[in-house]
Design a protein around this motif. Structure first.
Motif, PDB file in Angstrom:
ATOM      1  N   GLY A 109       0.816  -1.217   0.000  1.00  0.00           N
ATOM      2  CA  GLY A 109       0.000   0.000   0.000  1.00  0.00           C
ATOM      3  C   GLY A 109       0.846   1.263   0.000  1.00  0.00           C
ATOM      4  O   GLY A 109       0.585   2.204  -0.748  1.00  0.00           O
ATOM      5  N   LEU A 110       1.881   1.280   0.857  1.00  0.00           N
ATOM      6  CA  LEU A 110       2.768   2.444   0.921  1.00  0.00           C
ATOM      7  C   LEU A 110       3.542   2.635  -0.379  1.00  0.00           C
ATOM      8  O   LEU A 110       3.673   3.746  -0.898  1.00  0.00           O
ATOM      9  CB  LEU A 110       3.748   2.285   2.086  1.00  0.00           C
ATOM     10  CG  LEU A 110       3.178   2.413   3.499  1.00  0.00           C
ATOM     11  CD1 LEU A 110       4.233   2.039   4.530  1.00  0.00           C
ATOM     12  CD2 LEU A 110       2.676   3.834   3.751  1.00  0.00           C
ATOM     13  N   LEU A 111       4.041   1.511  -0.917  1.00  0.00           N
ATOM     14  CA  LEU A 111       4.831   1.578  -2.140  1.00  0.00           C
ATOM     15  C   LEU A 111       3.968   2.028  -3.312  1.00  0.00           C
ATOM     16  O   LEU A 111       4.383   2.865  -4.132  1.00  0.00           O
ATOM     17  CB  LEU A 111       5.436   0.200  -2.425  1.00  0.00           C
ATOM     18  CG  LEU A 111       6.613   0.128  -3.394  1.00  0.00           C
ATOM     19  CD1 LEU A 111       7.767   0.998  -2.902  1.00  0.00           C
ATOM     20  CD2 LEU A 111       7.078  -1.316  -3.548  1.00  0.00           C
ATOM     21  N   ALA A 112       2.764   1.457  -3.400  1.00  0.00           N
ATOM     22  CA  ALA A 112       1.855   1.851  -4.484  1.00  0.00           C
ATOM     23  C   ALA A 112       1.486   3.325  -4.378  1.00  0.00           C
ATOM     24  O   ALA A 112       1.366   4.027  -5.397  1.00  0.00           O
ATOM     25  CB  ALA A 112       0.597   0.983  -4.442  1.00  0.00           C
TER      26      ALA A 112
ATOM     27  N   PRO B  80      -7.720  -3.214  -1.022  1.00  0.00           N
ATOM     28  CA  PRO B  80      -7.771  -1.800  -1.437  1.00  0.00           C
ATOM     29  C   PRO B  80      -9.100  -1.434  -2.101  1.00  0.00           C
ATOM     30  O   PRO B  80      -9.652  -0.351  -1.867  1.00  0.00           O
ATOM     31  CB  PRO B  80      -6.603  -1.676  -2.426  1.00  0.00           C
ATOM     32  CG  PRO B  80      -5.681  -2.780  -2.055  1.00  0.00           C
ATOM     33  CD  PRO B  80      -6.559  -3.907  -1.616  1.00  0.00           C
ATOM     34  N   THR B  81      -9.626  -2.369  -2.927  1.00  0.00           N
ATOM     35  CA  THR B  81     -10.893  -2.115  -3.627  1.00  0.00           C
ATOM     36  C   THR B  81     -12.049  -2.075  -2.639  1.00  0.00           C
ATOM     37  O   THR B  81     -12.923  -1.189  -2.719  1.00  0.00           O
ATOM     38  CB  THR B  81     -11.140  -3.213  -4.670  1.00  0.00           C
ATOM     39  OG1 THR B  81     -10.059  -3.227  -5.603  1.00  0.00           O
ATOM     40  CG2 THR B  81     -12.442  -2.965  -5.420  1.00  0.00           C
ATOM     41  N   ILE B  82     -12.085  -3.022  -1.688  1.00  0.00           N
ATOM     42  CA  ILE B  82     -13.172  -3.058  -0.699  1.00  0.00           C
ATOM     43  C   ILE B  82     -13.195  -1.766   0.113  1.00  0.00           C
ATOM     44  O   ILE B  82     -14.257  -1.173   0.352  1.00  0.00           O
ATOM     45  CB  ILE B  82     -13.004  -4.283   0.236  1.00  0.00           C
ATOM     46  CG1 ILE B  82     -13.202  -5.583  -0.549  1.00  0.00           C
ATOM     47  CG2 ILE B  82     -13.994  -4.219   1.398  1.00  0.00           C
ATOM     48  CD1 ILE B  82     -12.826  -6.839   0.230  1.00  0.00           C
ATOM     49  N   ILE B  83     -12.011  -1.330   0.548  1.00  0.00           N
ATOM     50  CA  ILE B  83     -11.943  -0.096   1.351  1.00  0.00           C
ATOM     51  C   ILE B  83     -12.310   1.119   0.509  1.00  0.00           C
ATOM     52  O   ILE B  83     -13.023   2.021   0.970  1.00  0.00           O
ATOM     53  CB  ILE B  83     -10.529   0.065   1.956  1.00  0.00           C
ATOM     54  CG1 ILE B  83     -10.261  -1.050   2.970  1.00  0.00           C
ATOM     55  CG2 ILE B  83     -10.380   1.430   2.637  1.00  0.00           C
ATOM     56  CD1 ILE B  83      -8.871  -1.036   3.561  1.00  0.00           C
ATOM     57  N   LYS B  84     -11.879   1.145  -0.729  1.00  0.00           N
ATOM     58  CA  LYS B  84     -12.235   2.269  -1.609  1.00  0.00           C
ATOM     59  C   LYS B  84     -13.741   2.373  -1.784  1.00  0.00           C
ATOM     60  O   LYS B  84     -14.307   3.478  -1.792  1.00  0.00           O
ATOM     61  CB  LYS B  84     -11.560   2.084  -2.975  1.00  0.00           C
ATOM     62  CG  LYS B  84     -11.852   3.233  -3.950  1.00  0.00           C
ATOM     63  CD  LYS B  84     -11.252   2.966  -5.319  1.00  0.00           C
ATOM     64  CE  LYS B  84     -11.630   4.082  -6.294  1.00  0.00           C
ATOM     65  NZ  LYS B  84     -11.135   3.796  -7.665  1.00  0.00           N
ATOM     66  N   GLU B  85     -14.406   1.220  -1.918  1.00  0.00           N
ATOM     67  CA  GLU B  85     -15.858   1.224  -2.113  1.00  0.00           C
ATOM     68  C   GLU B  85     -16.620   1.630  -0.850  1.00  0.00           C
ATOM     69  O   GLU B  85     -17.826   1.851  -0.898  1.00  0.00           O
ATOM     70  CB  GLU B  85     -16.330  -0.161  -2.577  1.00  0.00           C
ATOM     71  CG  GLU B  85     -15.836  -0.556  -3.957  1.00  0.00           C
ATOM     72  CD  GLU B  85     -16.258   0.428  -5.045  1.00  0.00           C
ATOM     73  OE1 GLU B  85     -17.319   1.044  -4.894  1.00  0.00           O
ATOM     74  OE2 GLU B  85     -15.518   0.575  -6.032  1.00  0.00           O
ATOM     75  N   LEU B  86     -15.922   1.741   0.274  1.00  0.00           N
ATOM     76  CA  LEU B  86     -16.571   2.249   1.493  1.00  0.00           C
ATOM     77  C   LEU B  86     -16.732   3.763   1.433  1.00  0.00           C
ATOM     78  O   LEU B  86     -17.364   4.360   2.308  1.00  0.00           O
ATOM     79  CB  LEU B  86     -15.744   1.864   2.728  1.00  0.00           C
ATOM     80  CG  LEU B  86     -15.650   0.362   3.063  1.00  0.00           C
ATOM     81  CD1 LEU B  86     -14.739   0.143   4.258  1.00  0.00           C
ATOM     82  CD2 LEU B  86     -17.040  -0.214   3.329  1.00  0.00           C
TER      83      LEU B  86
ATOM     84  N   ALA C  90      -7.443   4.840   0.543  1.00  0.00           N
ATOM     85  CA  ALA C  90      -7.684   3.393   0.604  1.00  0.00           C
ATOM     86  C   ALA C  90      -6.371   2.630   0.669  1.00  0.00           C
ATOM     87  O   ALA C  90      -6.248   1.644   1.420  1.00  0.00           O
ATOM     88  CB  ALA C  90      -8.499   2.947  -0.610  1.00  0.00           C
ATOM     89  N   GLN C  91      -5.371   3.083  -0.111  1.00  0.00           N
ATOM     90  CA  GLN C  91      -4.059   2.429  -0.073  1.00  0.00           C
ATOM     91  C   GLN C  91      -3.469   2.513   1.341  1.00  0.00           C
ATOM     92  O   GLN C  91      -2.952   1.536   1.883  1.00  0.00           O
ATOM     93  CB  GLN C  91      -3.090   3.100  -1.064  1.00  0.00           C
ATOM     94  CG  GLN C  91      -3.537   3.080  -2.524  1.00  0.00           C
ATOM     95  CD  GLN C  91      -3.211   1.777  -3.234  1.00  0.00           C
ATOM     96  OE1 GLN C  91      -3.151   0.726  -2.612  1.00  0.00           O
ATOM     97  NE2 GLN C  91      -3.040   1.838  -4.539  1.00  0.00           N
ATOM     98  N   LEU C  92      -3.551   3.686   1.950  1.00  0.00           N
ATOM     99  CA  LEU C  92      -2.948   3.902   3.270  1.00  0.00           C
ATOM    100  C   LEU C  92      -3.706   3.184   4.382  1.00  0.00           C
ATOM    101  O   LEU C  92      -3.100   2.746   5.368  1.00  0.00           O
ATOM    102  CB  LEU C  92      -2.869   5.404   3.570  1.00  0.00           C
ATOM    103  CG  LEU C  92      -1.903   6.213   2.683  1.00  0.00           C
ATOM    104  CD1 LEU C  92      -2.017   7.703   2.993  1.00  0.00           C
ATOM    105  CD2 LEU C  92      -0.465   5.741   2.891  1.00  0.00           C
ATOM    106  N   LEU C  93      -5.030   3.038   4.239  1.00  0.00           N
ATOM    107  CA  LEU C  93      -5.829   2.390   5.279  1.00  0.00           C
ATOM    108  C   LEU C  93      -5.573   0.883   5.363  1.00  0.00           C
ATOM    109  O   LEU C  93      -5.972   0.244   6.349  1.00  0.00           O
ATOM    110  CB  LEU C  93      -7.319   2.658   5.047  1.00  0.00           C
ATOM    111  CG  LEU C  93      -7.819   4.044   5.479  1.00  0.00           C
ATOM    112  CD1 LEU C  93      -9.274   4.240   5.071  1.00  0.00           C
ATOM    113  CD2 LEU C  93      -7.667   4.241   6.984  1.00  0.00           C
TER     114      LEU C  93
END
Length: 523
Positions: A211-214, A330-336, A343-346
């Motif tokens: 997540g951090l790298l992306a 990442p996708t699940i969190i983004k859709e929240l 989302a990447q950081l969470l």
């Protein structure tokens, strides 16, 4: 004490340590690795050599030396492995599917294709690892998948991505089962889970690091005329190849040939491993060395062992949720309702917490010499987490449910693979059995790749419900194994108490491996 007694005791000690002293005398000779292994095997096969022959050695100091040479590099290898197979989830929310004009089902198939070849090549890879040198085999396959990962950043279509994922599965197949088995060649069964946990915690750290790298690489969008998601694949692939070349010169093969150990320490480590798993309640004189023969009978015995197939269901119980989260988190969190970068950081605190809990559980499990209770508790908390996800529309509660589930999932993996390795005797059967467990178990990745469909967003109720089903099956399978092991241990203890083990020769007991009445299953 009179002079004669003292003389007799000195003579016994000298005789007892004779083989080890002889081994020390060869310390400075130029010997091939095969000759070194033969010399150690010959020394510990001497009936006068017992555990007391090594009483003057400090086991904690020796294990620390092994840890420092093995664990950091193995952890780094698996971190990169998990990073490279899971970074497609980060690339997706950076524009992968839009740039390649992919539909939702096509993305899911790209995920699934990896697991078909990944699972198919795990058992053959473990068999090759047993025949070849780990210091050559593991870095070699790492170079292969690093090259594939780098080239994945150049694909121009869905079919190109699909082909790259297929070859990535072939190249990565040998690392995880190989390292899991490799650890069992260095550590006894009540020492190995901590090391497996530290190694496996790299998977959760990889999730955080990914997540951090992306997030950082996303700012390279447009550099060199390439999209940010392409740079994710390219840079992480190049890093993998560089680390592989370092591993080629830093990995060691077996305790018998480890240059950082003295000859006597090598013999001690080998002796402990050879006698690991025998019932402590029987006389040392009837204990047997573990069967290390490589033959088709051993392979067939692994495929016919009931415990391996039941354990695969246990494996599915937590690996389906593990891959579901690692590929779609990442996708699940983004859709929240969060932005892409948020989302990447969470994902980071989830993975860091899971890593810490995984290692803590391993310390307790090794100290208590039990495995199954930690798996059962893990399944219960996974149920709680996914029930929270499926039963609410509140973003905060859903995120908390994912957090709880992830922290319960990750400790199950090293606990279960250690449990399986504890209960397979004979190094070749262990290599094949663990290959079967992990290869068939990782088919769950193919299942989970299709759980979270684009059409089900934002709540993904079907995906969460399927995870709950697999968790429940894992809970039942774990209970079945515990019952079977308890029953077998009780029957064997009764047989040993009646002296039935005296009806077998040491060679016959050795051939029976974990089916011998002197062997005790770990619960």
């Amino acid at each position: 004490m009179d002079i004669k007694q003292h003389s007799d005791q000195s003579s016994d000690l000298s005789h007892e340590k004779g083989a080890v002293i002889h081994l020390e005398s060869m310390q400075d000779r130029k010997m091939s690795k095969a000759e070194q292994m033969h010399a150690v095997d010959a020394a510990i096969a001497n009936p006068d050599v017992t555990l007391e022959s090594f009483a003057h050695l400090d086991i904690k100091k020796i294990l620390w030396k092994i840890d420092m040479r093995l664990v950091p590099m193995l952890t780094l290898l698996y971190l990169l492995s998990f990073l490279d197979r899971g970074n497609i989830g980060n690339a997706k929310i950076e524009g992968l599917t839009e740039d390649l004009n992919m539909t939702g089902p096509e993305y899911n198939w790209a995920l699934t294709a990896f697991f078909f070849t990944y699972c198919a090549f795990e058992v053959p890879s473990n068999m090759l690892l047993k025949k070849l040198r780990p210091s050559i085999w593991l870095p070699s396959i790492m170079v292969a998948w690093g090259i594939v990962m780098t080239l994945m950043g150049m694909v121009q279509s869905y079919h190109g991505l699909l082909a790259a994922r297929i070859f990535l599965g072939i190249a990565e197949a040998g690392l995880f089962p190989g390292v899991v088995y490799y650890n069992t060649m260095w550590y006894c069964r009540y020492e190995v889970q901590v090391r497996q946990a530290i190694f496996f915690s790299a998977a959760s750290v990889a999730g955080a690091f990914s997540g951090l790298l992306a997030y950082g690489i996303s700012f390279m969008d447009g550099v060199g005329g390439l999209a940010g998601w392409r740079w994710i694949f390219i840079l992480e692939g190049i890093l993998t190849v560089i680390v592989a070349f370092i591993a080629l010169f830093t990995l060691f093969d077996y305790p018998e040939t480890a240059t950082f150990l003295t000859a006597e320490e090598r013999a001690f480590v080998a002796y402990r491993l050879k006698h690991d798993g025998q019932d402590d309640g029987i006389d040392a004189g009837v204990r047997v060395l573990q069967n290390d023969r490589m033959d088709w009978k051993t392979v067939r015995s692994a495929f016919a062992d009931w415990q391996i197939w039941v354990n695969i269901v246990v494996y599915w119980g937590y690996v389906c949720p593990l891959y579901g989260l690692s590929l779609f988190l990442p996708t699940i969190i983004k859709e929240l309702g969060f932005k892409t970068t948020t989302a990447q950081l969470l994902t980071v605190p989830i993975y860091i917490s899971a890593s810490a809990i995984t290692i803590a559980v391993a310390f307790v499990a090794d100290r208590k010499r039990i495995r199954s209770p930690f798996i059962l508790v893990g399944f219960v908390f996974q149920l709680v987490g996914f029930i929270m996800c499926i039963s609410t529309t509140n973003a905060g509660v859903t995120y908390a449910g994912i957090f709880i589930a992830a922290c319960a999932i990750y400790p199950c993996q090293p606990t279960n693979i250690t449990w399986m390795s504890n209960n397979l005797a004979g190094s070749y059967k262990r290599a094949v059995g663990m290959g079967i467990q992990i290869s068939c178990g990782n088919l769950a990745g193919a299942f989970a790749s299709n759980f979270y469909r684009a059409s089900d967003k934002p709540r993904y109720k079907l995906g969460h419900a399927l995870e709950l089903g697999f968790i429940s099956a894992g809970l039942i399978a774990t209970s079945t194994l515990v019952f079977g092991y308890k029953k077998a241990n009780a029957e064997r203890a009764k047989a040993v108490a009646n002296g039935e083990h005296n009806g077998y020769t040491p060679e016959e007991l050795s051939d029976l491996g974990d089916k011998a009445i002197t062997f005790r299953y770990t619960l």
